[in-house]
Design a protein around this motif. Sequence first.
Motif, mmCIF file in Angstrom:
data_model
loop_
_atom_site.group_PDB
_atom_site.id
_atom_site.type_symbol
_atom_site.label_atom_id
_atom_site.label_comp_id
_atom_site.label_asym_id
_atom_site.label_seq_id
_atom_site.Cartn_x
_atom_site.Cartn_y
_atom_site.Cartn_z
ATOM 1 N N UNK A 30 0.826 -1.213 0.000
ATOM 2 C CA UNK A 30 0.000 0.000 0.000
ATOM 3 C C UNK A 30 0.854 1.253 0.000
ATOM 4 N N UNK A 31 1.933 1.230 0.782
ATOM 5 C CA UNK A 31 2.784 2.413 0.894
ATOM 6 C C UNK A 31 3.625 2.679 -0.340
ATOM 7 N N UNK A 153 5.984 6.144 7.002
ATOM 8 C CA UNK A 153 7.448 5.952 7.067
ATOM 9 C C UNK A 153 8.005 5.232 5.846
ATOM 10 N N UNK A 154 7.330 4.180 5.388
ATOM 11 C CA UNK A 154 7.811 3.453 4.221
ATOM 12 C C UNK A 154 7.790 4.342 2.983
ATOM 13 N N UNK A 155 6.698 5.073 2.801
ATOM 14 C CA UNK A 155 6.592 5.945 1.633
ATOM 15 C C UNK A 155 7.706 6.999 1.644
ATOM 16 N N UNK A 239 -4.598 3.701 -0.458
ATOM 17 C CA UNK A 239 -3.760 4.799 -0.945
ATOM 18 C C UNK A 239 -4.146 5.253 -2.352
ATOM 19 N N UNK A 240 -4.273 4.351 -3.334
ATOM 20 C CA UNK A 240 -4.724 4.798 -4.656
ATOM 21 C C UNK A 240 -6.104 5.462 -4.612
ATOM 22 N N UNK A 241 -6.994 4.935 -3.761
ATOM 23 C CA UNK A 241 -8.335 5.518 -3.640
ATOM 24 C C UNK A 241 -8.253 6.961 -3.168
ATOM 25 N N UNK A 242 -7.481 7.212 -2.129
ATOM 26 C CA UNK A 242 -7.390 8.566 -1.585
ATOM 27 C C UNK A 242 -6.692 9.520 -2.553
ATOM 28 N N UNK A 254 -0.802 8.108 2.523
ATOM 29 C CA UNK A 254 -0.088 7.153 3.365
ATOM 30 C C UNK A 254 -0.291 7.475 4.846
ATOM 31 N N UNK A 255 -0.418 8.757 5.168
ATOM 32 C CA UNK A 255 -0.671 9.151 6.555
ATOM 33 C C UNK A 255 -2.040 8.667 7.013
ATOM 34 N N UNK A 256 -3.022 8.706 6.119
ATOM 35 C CA UNK A 256 -4.344 8.155 6.442
ATOM 36 C C UNK A 256 -4.242 6.668 6.770
ATOM 37 N N UNK A 257 -3.476 5.943 5.950
ATOM 38 C CA UNK A 257 -3.334 4.504 6.174
ATOM 39 C C UNK A 257 -2.613 4.241 7.491
#
Length: 420
Positions: A30-31, A153-155, A239-242, A254-257
Amino acid sequence: MQTSASSRSLALAVVIAAYMLSFFHRFAPAGIAQDLAAAFHTSAASLGVLAATYFYVYTIMQVPTGILVDTLGPRRILLLGGLVAGAGSALFGFAPNLDTALVGRTLVGLGVSVVFIAMLKLIAVWFDERRFATLVGLSMLLGNLGSVLAGTPLAAIAQVASWRGVFFGAAVLSVLLGIACWFFVREARAPDTPAPRFDRTAVLGSLMGVLRNRATWPAVGVNFGIAGSFFAFAGLWATPYLVQVHGLSRVEAASHVSLYFAGFAVGCLAIGTLSDRLGRRKPVLIASSVLYSLLWLVWLSAVSMPIALSYALFAVMGVATASFALTWACAKEVNPPQLSGMSTSVTNMGGFLAGALLQPTVGAVMDAGWDGTLVEGVRVYAVDTFRHGIGLLAAAALLGTVASLFLRETGCRNIWKPGA
């Protein structure tokens, strides 16, 4: 040989660390979804298959892992799991093409698939059953730090050090944790019980007993619907949705996730503790799963909202998602205590099976509605196309909520009786 309280706590801490790493691997796509799509030039369906490969092998391994934990104990399989996951993570980081990445992701899923059931077994046999949901919740709270790392963090790190470097580092950590499990994890059985051994006839009979127990299956259904939709959404499509529907930046998405994972982690501890203190499982699980299903209506609507509100909704959804953490207690408490590994693994299989099915299916549905738009080599989907994919996840969540109505209330104790 019995182990001291301090030795048990240390062993559990090492296994929880390995569990944190398994959570990181579970949600890492996701990230870095945009990076993977660009690196391998994939469609949404192919990206879904890549992410879901972890879930395929994880699903297949749940029952065998439960059998091995109940018969041979967790020590050997935790070591082997760490070595296999390390090899898979290194291969994924090296992958020059999608096929190699699929093999690496498969090995990662195979390696980490043993960790959670081993952790549940340790908690079940070493601690008071009235604290089971609380301790599982605490373990998941800590384990979810791995999923939080798979978000923002990963992103951020991937933009600096590349996503490949991250997975090389994870490979080294996997091997080290596997070795640590070998040194610190000892006995995983109740006092005054004989050493476990593998008897094929007895094992198959025990497994069939768990499967024939009708009280086992509502917990599987809840796990399938709620955990499965969670894995598919937070593990890949959120992530793609947002980014594409709500116009957020990659870091904001990514922060939302990450906030979703943080809410889920807190929810695991809060819901587990609440259930243990109330001495009830069913009402707590029903209430939180109903809230979870209702929140899917917001994402189905694709309504525009202030970013503060979307952050809040993701956090609340994370807390509500944690309702499925009670399913392991529900399944364990309606089956023989010595079969806690098998009963929890059968239940756990439901969520991972759903995740394995939903991630690529959502991608296939979205690809079917794709109008051919590309931005920097990445497919862009219309709002209605995303809505169709999200609709599958909402339907799964509803299925899990309905299944919760059929759970058997245990009063937070084992209610299985011989001959029942």
